[in-house]
Design a protein around this motif. Structure first.
Motif, PDB file in Angstrom:
ATOM      1  N   ALA A 100      22.885 -42.685 -22.270  1.00  0.00           N
ATOM      2  CA  ALA A 100      22.326 -41.695 -23.148  1.00  0.00           C
ATOM      3  C   ALA A 100      20.693 -41.413 -23.324  1.00  0.00           C
ATOM      4  CB  ALA A 100      23.036 -42.983 -24.082  1.00  0.00           C
ATOM      5  N   GLY A 101      20.682 -42.354 -22.701  1.00  0.00           N
ATOM      6  CA  GLY A 101      18.917 -42.505 -23.128  1.00  0.00           C
ATOM      7  C   GLY A 101      18.132 -40.780 -22.134  1.00  0.00           C
ATOM      8  N   CYS A 102      19.132 -40.811 -21.118  1.00  0.00           N
ATOM      9  CA  CYS A 102      18.775 -39.270 -20.472  1.00  0.00           C
ATOM     10  C   CYS A 102      18.732 -38.311 -21.548  1.00  0.00           C
ATOM     11  CB  CYS A 102      18.874 -38.923 -19.009  1.00  0.00           C
ATOM     12  SG  CYS A 102      18.646 -40.567 -17.685  1.00  0.00           S
ATOM     13  N   LYS A 103      20.274 -38.005 -21.754  1.00  0.00           N
ATOM     14  CA  LYS A 103      20.387 -37.032 -22.902  1.00  0.00           C
ATOM     15  C   LYS A 103      19.395 -36.677 -23.841  1.00  0.00           C
ATOM     16  CE  LYS A 103      24.545 -35.764 -25.582  1.00  0.00           C
ATOM     17  NZ  LYS A 103      25.601 -36.354 -26.211  1.00  0.00           N
ATOM     18  N   MET A 141      15.519 -21.653 -24.243  1.00  0.00           N
ATOM     19  CA  MET A 141      14.879 -22.479 -23.189  1.00  0.00           C
ATOM     20  C   MET A 141      14.937 -22.333 -21.194  1.00  0.00           C
ATOM     21  SD  MET A 141      13.779 -26.114 -24.592  1.00  0.00           S
ATOM     22  CE  MET A 141      12.774 -25.961 -26.024  1.00  0.00           C
ATOM     23  N   HIS A 142      13.640 -22.220 -20.869  1.00  0.00           N
ATOM     24  CA  HIS A 142      14.527 -22.180 -19.310  1.00  0.00           C
ATOM     25  C   HIS A 142      13.323 -22.282 -18.603  1.00  0.00           C
ATOM     26  CE1 HIS A 142      17.215 -18.769 -19.995  1.00  0.00           C
ATOM     27  NE2 HIS A 142      16.622 -18.179 -20.965  1.00  0.00           N
ATOM     28  N   TRP A 143      12.955 -23.541 -17.551  1.00  0.00           N
ATOM     29  CA  TRP A 143      12.576 -24.101 -16.710  1.00  0.00           C
ATOM     30  C   TRP A 143      11.844 -24.192 -15.694  1.00  0.00           C
ATOM     31  CZ3 TRP A 143       9.254 -27.445 -20.612  1.00  0.00           C
ATOM     32  CH2 TRP A 143      10.064 -27.325 -21.897  1.00  0.00           C
ATOM     33  N   ILE A 151      15.527 -36.417 -22.494  1.00  0.00           N
ATOM     34  CA  ILE A 151      15.432 -35.162 -21.676  1.00  0.00           C
ATOM     35  C   ILE A 151      16.533 -34.150 -21.696  1.00  0.00           C
ATOM     36  CG2 ILE A 151      15.613 -34.572 -19.290  1.00  0.00           C
ATOM     37  CD1 ILE A 151      14.641 -37.587 -18.362  1.00  0.00           C
ATOM     38  N   GLY A 152      17.369 -34.471 -22.284  1.00  0.00           N
ATOM     39  CA  GLY A 152      18.353 -33.709 -22.157  1.00  0.00           C
ATOM     40  C   GLY A 152      18.168 -32.468 -24.252  1.00  0.00           C
ATOM     41  N   THR A 153      18.115 -33.312 -24.736  1.00  0.00           N
ATOM     42  CA  THR A 153      17.634 -32.242 -26.544  1.00  0.00           C
ATOM     43  C   THR A 153      16.067 -31.741 -25.952  1.00  0.00           C
ATOM     44  OG1 THR A 153      16.402 -34.814 -26.880  1.00  0.00           O
ATOM     45  CG2 THR A 153      18.671 -34.578 -27.452  1.00  0.00           C
ATOM     46  N   LEU A 182       5.607 -36.611 -20.580  1.00  0.00           N
ATOM     47  CA  LEU A 182       5.080 -36.135 -21.835  1.00  0.00           C
ATOM     48  C   LEU A 182       6.276 -36.483 -22.663  1.00  0.00           C
ATOM     49  CD1 LEU A 182       3.186 -32.745 -21.590  1.00  0.00           C
ATOM     50  CD2 LEU A 182       1.892 -35.291 -21.761  1.00  0.00           C
ATOM     51  N   ARG A 183       7.491 -36.065 -22.383  1.00  0.00           N
ATOM     52  CA  ARG A 183       8.294 -36.751 -23.710  1.00  0.00           C
ATOM     53  C   ARG A 183       8.560 -38.005 -23.272  1.00  0.00           C
ATOM     54  NH1 ARG A 183      11.266 -36.126 -27.983  1.00  0.00           N
ATOM     55  NH2 ARG A 183      14.002 -36.118 -27.205  1.00  0.00           N
ATOM     56  N   CYS A 184       8.371 -38.524 -22.262  1.00  0.00           N
ATOM     57  CA  CYS A 184       8.676 -40.063 -22.043  1.00  0.00           C
ATOM     58  C   CYS A 184       7.601 -41.181 -22.743  1.00  0.00           C
ATOM     59  CB  CYS A 184       9.391 -40.483 -20.491  1.00  0.00           C
ATOM     60  SG  CYS A 184      10.732 -39.784 -20.002  1.00  0.00           S
ATOM     61  N   CYS A 185       6.486 -40.831 -21.738  1.00  0.00           N
ATOM     62  CA  CYS A 185       4.491 -40.676 -22.678  1.00  0.00           C
ATOM     63  C   CYS A 185       5.089 -41.022 -24.187  1.00  0.00           C
ATOM     64  CB  CYS A 185       3.773 -40.402 -21.970  1.00  0.00           C
ATOM     65  SG  CYS A 185       3.431 -40.920 -20.582  1.00  0.00           S
TER      66      CYS A 185
END
Length: 171
Positions: A115-118, A130-132, A121-123, A143-146
């Motif tokens: 759930a944390g990954c979703k 979006m393409h990465w 990161i997922g959202t 950055l998101r995790c920070c």
């Protein structure tokens, strides 16, 4: 800590990459194997299957692995699912010390991690259009995790200090 579904290859990688890490079999997966045995022995949806599975799941939660193994041994000779589960529990019993792991504050189920990954990161990475690149995704995930962990300001302070020092990268 390494949390896995009990597959041998996971523990091999864990031993290689994280020697000495605590290894835990995901409780949801372990309970799922016991439920599969109950259905194989007593039939899906039967009261006996439900009772047998509940008893085994309670024993697992309470750290009574020897009781789980004994219950599986009763059926292992006549039932392939019970035999496979017996092997699974016997092979992973040191990774199924759930009361001990909980007492240490460790996570025993991957649901929270997934759930944390979703959410983290997922959202962020899976929005419309979006393409990465791998490099871009890695950067935005960092950055998101920070940001989500409350370390965003510290990250930028270190980055700014590194830029002022002329290194261009944080220590």
């Amino acid at each position: 800590m390494v949390l896995g579904d009990g597959a041998v290859w996971i523990w091999n990688i864990a031993d290689e990459q994280f020697p000495g890490a605590i290894q835990i079999v995901d409780l949801y997966h372990a309970k799922g194997h016991l439920w599969d045995v109950a259905k194989a022995i007593y039939g899906a949806g039967s009261d006996l299957a439900e009772q047998w599975a509940k008893q085994r799941r309670d024993e697992l939660d309470e750290g009574k692995i020897d009781d789980v193994l004994a219950a599986l041994r009763v059926h292992a000779a006549a039932n392939d699912e019970a035999r496979k589960c017996l092997d699974y529990v016997a092979r992973n019993q040191s990774r199924m010390r759930y009361p001990e792991f909980r007492a240490q504050g460790l996570c025993v189920s991957s649901g929270v991690v997934e759930a944390g990954c979703k959410v983290a990161i997922g959202t962020r990475l899976k929005r419309a259009g979006m393409h990465w690149t791998v490099t871009g995704a890695d950067a935005i995930i960092a950055l998101r995790c920070c940001k989500l962990s409350g370390r965003f300001e510290g990250f930028w302070e270190r980055r700014s200090a590194a830029a002022r020092a002329g290194t261009g990268r944080p220590e």
